[in-house]
Design a protein around this motif. Structure first.
Motif, short mmCIF file in Angstrom:
data_model
loop_
_atom_site.label_atom_id
_atom_site.label_comp_id
_atom_site.label_asym_id
_atom_site.label_seq_id
_atom_site.Cartn_x
_atom_site.Cartn_y
_atom_site.Cartn_z
N ALA A 148 -64.26 22.94 19.41
CA ALA A 148 -64.14 22.13 20.63
C ALA A 148 -65.21 22.53 21.64
CB ALA A 148 -62.75 22.27 21.22
N ALA A 149 -65.44 23.82 21.81
CA ALA A 149 -66.48 24.27 22.73
C ALA A 149 -67.87 23.84 22.25
CB ALA A 149 -66.41 25.79 22.88
N LEU A 150 -68.13 24.03 20.96
CA LEU A 150 -69.43 23.67 20.40
C LEU A 150 -69.69 22.17 20.51
CD1 LEU A 150 -71.99 24.39 18.76
CD2 LEU A 150 -70.61 24.07 16.70
N LEU A 151 -68.67 21.37 20.24
CA LEU A 151 -68.82 19.92 20.22
C LEU A 151 -68.56 19.28 21.58
CD1 LEU A 151 -67.12 19.28 16.77
CD2 LEU A 151 -69.57 19.45 17.27
N GLU A 152 -68.33 20.14 22.57
CA GLU A 152 -68.15 19.68 23.96
C GLU A 152 -67.06 18.64 24.09
OE1 GLU A 152 -72.02 18.50 25.34
OE2 GLU A 152 -72.85 20.50 25.02
N CYS A 153 -65.89 18.99 23.56
CA CYS A 153 -64.74 18.10 23.64
C CYS A 153 -63.47 18.94 23.74
CB CYS A 153 -64.68 17.18 22.41
SG CYS A 153 -64.35 18.04 20.85
N SER A 154 -62.38 18.29 23.99
CA SER A 154 -61.10 18.99 24.03
C SER A 154 -60.55 19.14 22.62
CB SER A 154 -60.09 18.22 24.89
OG SER A 154 -59.72 17.02 24.24
N THR A 155 -59.62 20.04 22.46
CA THR A 155 -58.96 20.17 21.16
C THR A 155 -58.17 18.90 20.85
OG1 THR A 155 -57.13 21.37 22.17
CG2 THR A 155 -58.86 22.69 21.12
N ASP A 156 -57.62 18.25 21.88
CA ASP A 156 -56.91 16.99 21.66
C ASP A 156 -57.84 15.93 21.08
OD1 ASP A 156 -54.41 17.86 22.42
OD2 ASP A 156 -54.53 17.03 24.44
N THR A 157 -59.06 15.87 21.60
CA THR A 157 -60.03 14.92 21.07
C THR A 157 -60.36 15.27 19.62
OG1 THR A 157 -61.00 14.49 23.24
CG2 THR A 157 -62.38 14.02 21.31
N THR A 191 -58.81 27.39 11.44
CA THR A 191 -57.87 28.25 12.14
C THR A 191 -57.88 27.87 13.62
OG1 THR A 191 -59.54 29.91 12.67
CG2 THR A 191 -58.34 30.19 10.56
N MET A 192 -56.92 28.37 14.37
CA MET A 192 -56.87 28.10 15.81
C MET A 192 -58.14 28.61 16.49
SD MET A 192 -55.43 26.70 18.33
CE MET A 192 -53.80 26.30 17.77
N ASP A 193 -58.60 29.79 16.12
CA ASP A 193 -59.84 30.32 16.70
C ASP A 193 -61.02 29.40 16.40
OD1 ASP A 193 -58.58 32.52 17.82
OD2 ASP A 193 -59.13 33.87 16.18
N ASN A 194 -61.10 28.92 15.16
CA ASN A 194 -62.20 28.03 14.79
C ASN A 194 -62.06 26.67 15.47
OD1 ASN A 194 -63.67 29.82 13.20
ND2 ASN A 194 -62.49 29.34 11.39
N LEU A 195 -60.83 26.20 15.64
CA LEU A 195 -60.60 24.94 16.33
C LEU A 195 -61.09 25.04 17.78
CD1 LEU A 195 -59.36 22.10 16.22
CD2 LEU A 195 -57.23 23.14 17.00
#
Length: 71
Positions: free
Chosen positions: A51-60, A43-47
């Motif tokens: 991204a926060a957990l994996l220290e990256c942007s959603t685009d990445t 979901t968008m919330d999980n996405l």
């Protein structure tokens, strides 16, 4: 690279298991496995949480740009 393969790559780069990701996002380990297999999409919330957990942007995470260099 498909988002599911990028998710696995980024998760492994952070040294996290599927179970650890699931616990931090409050989802089942099976949900994370299905995301990585491409059987389901977060979901968008999980996405955003991924991204926060994996220290990256959603685009990445969505394979729209290059992952950050391992450091």
């Amino acid at each position: 690279m498909a988002y599911n393969l990028r998710l696995r790559e980024l998760r492994e780069r952070q040294g996290l298991s599927q179970r650890q990701v699931a616990e931090r996002l409050n989802v089942s380990p099976g949900a994370v496995a299905r995301w990585e297999l491409g059987d389901n999409k977060p979901t968008m919330d999980n996405l955003l949480a991924l991204a926060a957990l994996l220290e990256c942007s959603t685009d990445t995470l969505l394979s729209r740009d290059s992952p950050p260099e391992a450091g």
